[in-house]
Design a protein around this motif. Structure first.
Motif, PDB file in Angstrom:
ATOM      1  N   ALA A  18       0.831  -1.204   0.000  1.00 23.08           N
ATOM      2  CA  ALA A  18       0.000   0.000   0.000  1.00 23.08           C
ATOM      3  C   ALA A  18       0.867   1.256   0.000  1.00 23.08           C
ATOM      4  O   ALA A  18       0.597   2.215  -0.743  1.00 23.08           O
ATOM      5  N   ASN A  19       1.920   1.254   0.814  1.00 24.38           N
ATOM      6  CA  ASN A  19       2.833   2.409   0.844  1.00 24.38           C
ATOM      7  C   ASN A  19       3.552   2.581  -0.481  1.00 24.38           C
ATOM      8  O   ASN A  19       3.814   3.707  -0.924  1.00 24.38           O
ATOM      9  N   THR A  20       3.875   1.475  -1.121  1.00 22.71           N
ATOM     10  CA  THR A  20       4.530   1.540  -2.435  1.00 22.71           C
ATOM     11  C   THR A  20       3.614   2.204  -3.452  1.00 22.71           C
ATOM     12  O   THR A  20       4.052   3.039  -4.258  1.00 22.71           O
ATOM     13  N   LEU A  21       2.343   1.847  -3.430  1.00 30.06           N
ATOM     14  CA  LEU A  21       1.378   2.454  -4.353  1.00 30.06           C
ATOM     15  C   LEU A  21       1.268   3.955  -4.120  1.00 30.06           C
ATOM     16  O   LEU A  21       1.200   4.742  -5.069  1.00 30.06           O
ATOM     17  N   VAL A  22       1.261   4.362  -2.848  1.00 33.33           N
ATOM     18  CA  VAL A  22       1.188   5.790  -2.520  1.00 33.33           C
ATOM     19  C   VAL A  22       2.431   6.521  -3.015  1.00 33.33           C
ATOM     20  O   VAL A  22       2.348   7.603  -3.600  1.00 33.33           O
ATOM     21  N   ASN A  23       3.605   5.907  -2.783  1.00 30.45           N
ATOM     22  CA  ASN A  23       4.854   6.537  -3.229  1.00 30.45           C
ATOM     23  C   ASN A  23       4.912   6.666  -4.740  1.00 30.45           C
ATOM     24  O   ASN A  23       5.417   7.662  -5.272  1.00 30.45           O
ATOM     25  N   ASP A  24       4.394   5.650  -5.433  1.00 28.87           N
ATOM     26  CA  ASP A  24       4.401   5.710  -6.896  1.00 28.87           C
ATOM     27  C   ASP A  24       3.532   6.851  -7.405  1.00 28.87           C
ATOM     28  O   ASP A  24       3.866   7.528  -8.381  1.00 28.87           O
ATOM     29  N   ILE A  25       2.411   7.069  -6.721  1.00 34.79           N
ATOM     30  CA  ILE A  25       1.521   8.174  -7.103  1.00 34.79           C
ATOM     31  C   ILE A  25       2.177   9.515  -6.814  1.00 34.79           C
ATOM     32  O   ILE A  25       2.197  10.425  -7.644  1.00 34.79           O
ATOM     33  N   SER A  26       2.742   9.655  -5.601  1.00 34.15           N
ATOM     34  CA  SER A  26       3.326  10.943  -5.211  1.00 34.15           C
ATOM     35  C   SER A  26       4.547  11.284  -6.060  1.00 34.15           C
ATOM     36  O   SER A  26       4.805  12.461  -6.340  1.00 34.15           O
ATOM     37  N   ASN A  27       5.290  10.276  -6.477  1.00 34.71           N
ATOM     38  CA  ASN A  27       6.460  10.525  -7.324  1.00 34.71           C
ATOM     39  C   ASN A  27       6.124  10.491  -8.810  1.00 34.71           C
ATOM     40  O   ASN A  27       7.004  10.675  -9.649  1.00 34.71           O
ATOM     41  N   ASN A  28       4.847  10.202  -9.118  1.00 36.68           N
ATOM     42  CA  ASN A  28       4.377  10.097 -10.505  1.00 36.68           C
ATOM     43  C   ASN A  28       5.198   9.077 -11.289  1.00 36.68           C
ATOM     44  O   ASN A  28       5.508   9.281 -12.474  1.00 36.68           O
ATOM     45  N   ASN A  29       5.568   7.984 -10.633  1.00 35.63           N
ATOM     46  CA  ASN A  29       6.334   6.947 -11.321  1.00 35.63           C
ATOM     47  C   ASN A  29       5.572   6.371 -12.503  1.00 35.63           C
ATOM     48  O   ASN A  29       6.161   6.049 -13.533  1.00 35.63           O
ATOM     49  N   ALA A  30       4.246   6.235 -12.339  1.00 34.00           N
ATOM     50  CA  ALA A  30       3.440   5.682 -13.439  1.00 34.00           C
ATOM     51  C   ALA A  30       3.520   6.574 -14.672  1.00 34.00           C
ATOM     52  O   ALA A  30       3.732   6.102 -15.793  1.00 34.00           O
ATOM     53  N   GLY A  31       3.360   7.882 -14.467  1.00 32.36           N
ATOM     54  CA  GLY A  31       3.402   8.804 -15.596  1.00 32.36           C
ATOM     55  C   GLY A  31       4.764   8.862 -16.249  1.00 32.36           C
ATOM     56  O   GLY A  31       4.882   8.820 -17.483  1.00 32.36           O
TER      57      GLY A  31
END
Length: 382
Positions: free
Chosen positions: A240-253
């Motif tokens: 769950a924390n990994t998903l949040v970090n990916d969003i905050s760092n915009n890793n997906a984009g």
């Protein structure tokens, strides 16, 4: 670490509190739980409660001399053992104790991959070796310095090989006022001789409600996103924390755009991306590469017709579906994952990020645009 700091696990907390109140604390206990469920912080909170000088009905006081030292993980009667990567300078777990304490202080919910990222692992395998077993026996043979009970918390006893048999006698017949807590994830990988000498305490995965509440209150995530992430995490707070970090760092984009640059052979854009990635800092660069590896593996599930097993947020899922249908293939994904894993390895060893990300970008162009896949030291052309 107090019980109030532990996310969820109310049934487990109640059970542990009851063992103290009824004076039936087993001297060797095995906390068995899935990854990200909080078994390690729960074990620490339990040990702190046992040695608290002014405990209440439901928790340690958090203010006495014992609690203050437990909060910083520096109590002389609190010992830790854990997998590490032995080297010329690192013989036993206490040689990396400062790194361990720092990890706990930052976030006690972590897994072996996160722990590995804090150490110089090279190509070594993590284990709990014979020297560590002897060090445990030596430490526990001394009388307690301050507390009534000496505590040894061993994280991931699965990494004890046959050397773990050296601990059998001290586990079965420990010195007075000694408590062993083994925190494990896979019961089948634990030595049967050790397993038979411990009392099993099963700790379930966290509920979706527990994770949703945590994400809203602690991570500042919206209700809808928190519910989506808790579903995807499936009881694993680390995920769950990994998903949040990916969003905050915009890793997906960033990662989706990086793949598009490779497909479009946009070298100038890739050079600009290299400058951006180089400014992130080592940990964020590693997180980005780990995200890319996980994203591509989810794409492989889509290509394999197992879309129902994919764990991606809805917005990212749409990107993954498009890339899987129009761009990616299984050989491409394998080649891309191999390149990202190599890049992650070199980032851990302080490679120059500008050079590294530019090199990986050019490899992306070869693999995605020109369908040039590595095969040993040769390339095959589709």
């Amino acid at each position: 670490m107090q019980f109030k700091d532990i996310i969820g696990q109310e049934v487990a907390k109640k059970h542990l509190l009851q063992t103290v109140k009824e004076n039936r604390i087993s001297h060797a206990q095995l906390f068995l739980s899935p990854s990200g469920s909080g078994a390690l912080p729960l074990a620490i909170a339990y040990a702190q409660y046992i040695n608290c000088e002014d405990r209440t009905e439901t928790d340690s006081c958090g203010a006495c001399a014992s609690c203050r030292k437990y909060e910083k993980y520096i109590h002389p009667d609190l010992h830790f053992s854990y997998p590490f990567f032995a080297s010329k300078d690192i013989k036993v777990a206490t040689d990396v104790l400062e790194e361990w304490r720092q990890m706990l202080l930052e976030n006690p919910y972590f897994d072996l991959d996160i722990w590995r990222s804090q150490l110089n692992a090279d190509n070594k395998q993590a284990n709990i070796n014979m020297a560590e077993c002897h060090d445990i026996i030596k430490k526990l043979s001394f009388k307690a310095f301050e507390a009534q009970t000496k505590v040894l918390i061993m994280w991931l006893p699965e990494f004890l090989d046959k050397e773990g048999n050296a601990l059998l006698k001290i586990i079965e017949e420990p010195p007075a006022h000694t408590l062993f807590i083994l925190v494990a994830q896979n019961q089948e990988q634990i030595l049967s001789t050790i397993l038979s000498r411990t009392q099993l305490v099963k700790i379930p995965k966290l509920t979706d409600t527990d994770i949703t509440t945590y994400l809203i209150e602690k991570a500042g995530v919206s209700q809808n996103l928190a519910e989506e992430f808790s579903f995807l995490a499936d009881g694993n707070l680390i995920e769950a924390n990994t998903l949040v970090n990916d969003i905050s760092n915009n890793n997906a984009g960033y990662f989706a755009e990086w793949l598009r640059m490779g497909y479009g052979n946009k070298v100038s854009a890739m050079i600009a991306f290299t400058e951006t990635a180089a400014s992130w800092g080592r940990e964020n660069q590693k997180n980005f590469l780990r995200y890319g590896i996980n994203f591509l593996r989810e794409c492989s599930l889509i290509l394999s017709g197992a879309e129902n097993l994919v764990k991606l947020p809805q917005s990212t899922m749409e990107v993954a579906q498009k890339l899987s249908v129009h761009v990616l293939s299984m050989p491409m994904i394998e080649a891309l994952v191999e390149e990202l894993e190599k890049a992650h390895y070199h980032i851990e060893r302080n490679a120059n990020p500008k050079i590294l990300f530019l090199d990986v970008s050019l490899q992306l162009v070869k693999i995605i645009k020109f369908k040039t896949l590595p095969q040993g030291n040769q390339y095959i052309y589709n």
